[in-house]
Enzyme design. Structure first.
Site, PDB file in Angstrom:
ATOM      1  N   ARG A  38       0.838  -1.197   0.018  1.00  0.00           N
ATOM      2  CA  ARG A  38       0.112   0.059  -0.010  1.00  0.00           C
ATOM      3  C   ARG A  38       1.000   1.047   0.004  1.00  0.00           C
ATOM      4  O   ARG A  38       0.331   2.365  -0.471  1.00  0.00           O
ATOM      5  CB  ARG A  38      -0.741  -0.174   1.367  1.00  0.00           C
ATOM      6  CG  ARG A  38      -2.005  -1.134   1.163  1.00  0.00           C
ATOM      7  CD  ARG A  38      -2.965  -0.969   2.290  1.00  0.00           C
ATOM      8  NE  ARG A  38      -4.133  -1.863   1.983  1.00  0.00           N
ATOM      9  CZ  ARG A  38      -4.909  -2.226   2.527  1.00  0.00           C
ATOM     10  NH1 ARG A  38      -4.879  -2.151   3.999  1.00  0.00           N
ATOM     11  NH2 ARG A  38      -6.151  -3.158   2.082  1.00  0.00           N
ATOM     12  N   LYS A 201     -20.410 -16.682   0.798  1.00  0.00           N
ATOM     13  CA  LYS A 201     -21.803 -16.080   1.090  1.00  0.00           C
ATOM     14  C   LYS A 201     -22.479 -15.538   0.053  1.00  0.00           C
ATOM     15  O   LYS A 201     -22.127 -14.660  -0.571  1.00  0.00           O
ATOM     16  CB  LYS A 201     -21.627 -15.066   2.229  1.00  0.00           C
ATOM     17  CG  LYS A 201     -21.190 -15.595   3.576  1.00  0.00           C
ATOM     18  CD  LYS A 201     -21.260 -14.825   4.540  1.00  0.00           C
ATOM     19  CE  LYS A 201     -20.364 -14.629   5.743  1.00  0.00           C
ATOM     20  NZ  LYS A 201     -19.535 -13.653   5.828  1.00  0.00           N
ATOM     21  N   GLY A 353      -9.550  -7.266  -1.917  1.00  0.00           N
ATOM     22  CA  GLY A 353      -9.701  -8.102  -0.659  1.00  0.00           C
ATOM     23  C   GLY A 353      -9.274  -9.773  -1.224  1.00  0.00           C
ATOM     24  O   GLY A 353      -8.038  -9.801  -1.282  1.00  0.00           O
ATOM     25  N   GLY A 376     -14.156  -4.050  -0.251  1.00  0.00           N
ATOM     26  CA  GLY A 376     -15.622  -3.620   0.018  1.00  0.00           C
ATOM     27  C   GLY A 376     -15.955  -2.684  -1.201  1.00  0.00           C
ATOM     28  O   GLY A 376     -17.037  -2.419  -1.611  1.00  0.00           O
TER      29      GLY A 376
HETATM   30  P1  AMP Z   1     -15.910 -14.382   0.368  1.00  0.00           P
HETATM   31  O1  AMP Z   1     -15.516 -13.709   1.400  1.00  0.00           O
HETATM   32  O2  AMP Z   1     -17.594 -14.522   0.504  1.00  0.00           O
HETATM   33  O3  AMP Z   1     -15.489 -14.135  -0.928  1.00  0.00           O
HETATM   34  O4  AMP Z   1     -15.437 -15.982   0.727  1.00  0.00           O
HETATM   35  C1  AMP Z   1     -14.303 -16.538   0.577  1.00  0.00           C
HETATM   36  C2  AMP Z   1     -14.207 -17.694   1.242  1.00  0.00           C
HETATM   37  O5  AMP Z   1     -15.051 -18.639   0.607  1.00  0.00           O
HETATM   38  C3  AMP Z   1     -12.941 -18.364   1.189  1.00  0.00           C
HETATM   39  O6  AMP Z   1     -12.330 -18.135   2.850  1.00  0.00           O
HETATM   40  C4  AMP Z   1     -13.207 -19.611   1.113  1.00  0.00           C
HETATM   41  O7  AMP Z   1     -12.479 -20.722   1.780  1.00  0.00           O
HETATM   42  C5  AMP Z   1     -14.559 -19.822   1.220  1.00  0.00           C
HETATM   43  N1  AMP Z   1     -15.320 -20.855   0.201  1.00  0.00           N
HETATM   44  C6  AMP Z   1     -15.046 -20.794  -1.271  1.00  0.00           C
HETATM   45  N2  AMP Z   1     -15.747 -21.998  -1.731  1.00  0.00           N
HETATM   46  C7  AMP Z   1     -16.291 -22.495  -0.451  1.00  0.00           C
HETATM   47  C8  AMP Z   1     -16.901 -23.973  -0.499  1.00  0.00           C
HETATM   48  N3  AMP Z   1     -17.377 -24.598  -1.537  1.00  0.00           N
HETATM   49  N4  AMP Z   1     -17.172 -24.102   0.806  1.00  0.00           N
HETATM   50  C9  AMP Z   1     -16.897 -23.571   1.866  1.00  0.00           C
HETATM   51  N5  AMP Z   1     -16.218 -22.129   1.782  1.00  0.00           N
HETATM   52  C10 AMP Z   1     -15.963 -21.853   0.841  1.00  0.00           C
END
Ligand code: AMP
Length: 396
Positions: A38, A201, A353, A376
């Site tokens: 950064r 999510k 991120g 974000g």
């Molecule tokens: P996000 O913060 O929503 O972008 O999610 C990132 C996280 O999603 C990472 O830490 C991954 O480990 C998790 N992730 C991705 N695919 C899967 C999956 N099939 N089952 C559980 N966790 C997952």
């Protein structure tokens, strides 16, 4: 929100006090900076302003301070920045951020000097965007430059409030680059335009999916969030991640994609495991996950089909891993997407991120057209939201 904002090159800075909002929220361990990307990222804007004879006053937040907190001082940043710039950066230690010490330091500045103010969050008004601190910041500046894309989605004194009290507000090179690539992709992409979304999510990506479906030709959904969509299509998902409350939403989005003629890809196979652990996975032969197993990565057929879709695209945006990429046994899908993008010849954009971290750690970061500096902020951008720290800048 217009994307055509004035930049540092559009204004006269010689001899003027230029307040630059940077993102110096660097990771620290035992008082030492553990990743200085950064700081290096901020150098082009700072060097340009110094070279033009501006009096450069830097500011940033650090951590989640809610008032003065010696553990979250920016003093180490000033020291390291001085080394990187090859010129002393005067640290304006001041618990009020803009108090007597900072004012005296600014008063003593000569053309080309650089000072760094204390952590903006030492002022309780910062997060509430209250006028007192905005006015204080403006009182030591003739010009405001925002170069902190990672904080541009927040309406704080140092990102947007201050612009009410200075006559000129422009963006630095980092934000200019974000606007160029993210803005162009959303407004006028070379087509086919493909978006790839993953991560855990559904809730985090709801508004992104909804907005991107109006813009893209192809949407690929992988990662944990894909299982809610697969469930909506009637597949068995075993004990994979499921957002029960959002199956209806998934239906709606699948219908919207059909209606708009967007080609929507979900995983065609998976790498599964009986437990959430870094153990060797089994490949399913179909989009169904057997009972007692959870999908932790997309499978080889999905990798192949997604890679083909990526090859056809001229603009590709990616946010969110295809699987649990932190586990060596389940990083294959994420790596395949990163490689396909790197080899595509298309305009390739990585949301900030986790996605940026994943692409960099897999060694593909430098082969992308643009890796966003804001997690974000880049998501809110893709949602089509107005970012206060950008909306407040002067249009060209
Ligand atoms: P996000 O913060 O929503 O972008 O999610 C990132 C996280 O999603 C990472 O830490 C991954 O480990 C998790 N992730 C991705 N695919 C899967 C999956 N099939 N089952 C559980 N966790 C997952």
């Amino acid at each position: 929100m217009g994307f055509n904002k004035k930049t540092v090159e559009d204004i006269e800075v010689t001899g003027r006090r230029v307040l630059v909002r940077c993102d110096f929220n660097v990771p620290m361990k035992d008082g030492a900076i553990t990743d200085e990307s950064r700081l290096t990222g901020a150098l082009p804007t700072i060097k340009y302003l110094m070279g033009k004879g501006g009096k450069v006053i830097l500011c940033s937040h650090m951590g989640k301070a809610k008032g003065p907190d010696p553990k979250l001082t920016l003093a180490p940043v000033a020291a390291r920045l001085g080394v990187l710039l090859g010129k002393d950066v005067i640290f304006a230690a001041d618990p009020e951020v803009v108090g007597p010490n900072a004012r005296a330091a600014v008063e003593a500045m000569k053309e080309g000097d650089v000072i760094l103010l204390e952590n903006t969050r030492f002022r309780p008004e910062e997060g509430k965007n209250e006028d007192g601190f905005s006015r204080d910041l403006a009182s030591i500046a003739d010009i405001f430059v925002n170069d902190a894309f990672g904080s541009a989605h927040r309406a704080h004194c140092s990102t947007s409030g201050v612009t009410k009290y200075v006559s000129t507000s422009v963006c630095g090179y980092l934000i200019q680059k974000e606007l160029k690539f993210l803005g162009e992709a959303l407004e006028n992409p070379s087509r086919p335009f493909c978006a790839i979304l993953g991560g855990a999510k559904v809730i985090d990506k709801i508004a992104v999916i909804d907005n991107l479906l109006n813009k893209v030709d192809t949407l690929i959904i992988g990662g944990g969030m894909a299982f809610t969509f697969l469930k909506a299509r009637g597949y068995d998902i075993g004990s994979s991640l499921l957002d029960e409350g959002r199956i209806d939403y998934a239906h709606e989005m699948l219908e919207k994609a059909d209606r708009l003629g967007v080609r929507l890809w979900l995983p065609l196979d998976h790498r599964v495991s009986a437990e959430y652990a870094d153990v060797e996975g089994h490949v399913t032969g179909s989009a169904n996950v057997p009972e007692g197993y959870m999908g932790l990565d997309i499978g080889p057929l999905s990798e192949e089909v997604f890679t083909e879709a990526i090859k056809e695209a001229k603009t590709i945006i990616w946010n969110g891993p295809m699987g649990v990429a932190e586990f060596k046994n389940f990083e294959s899908g994420t790596r395949a997407i990163a490689r396909a993008m790197a080899e595509s010849g298309a305009v390739t954009i990585i949301g900030g991120g986790d996605s940026a971290a994943a692409v960099n750690s897999l060694g593909f970061g430098h082969r992308m057209t643009h890796v966003s500096t804001g997690g974000g902020a880049s998501l809110e951008f893709l949602e089509g939201k107005e970012l206060p720290g950008i909306a407040a800048l002067n249009d060209k």
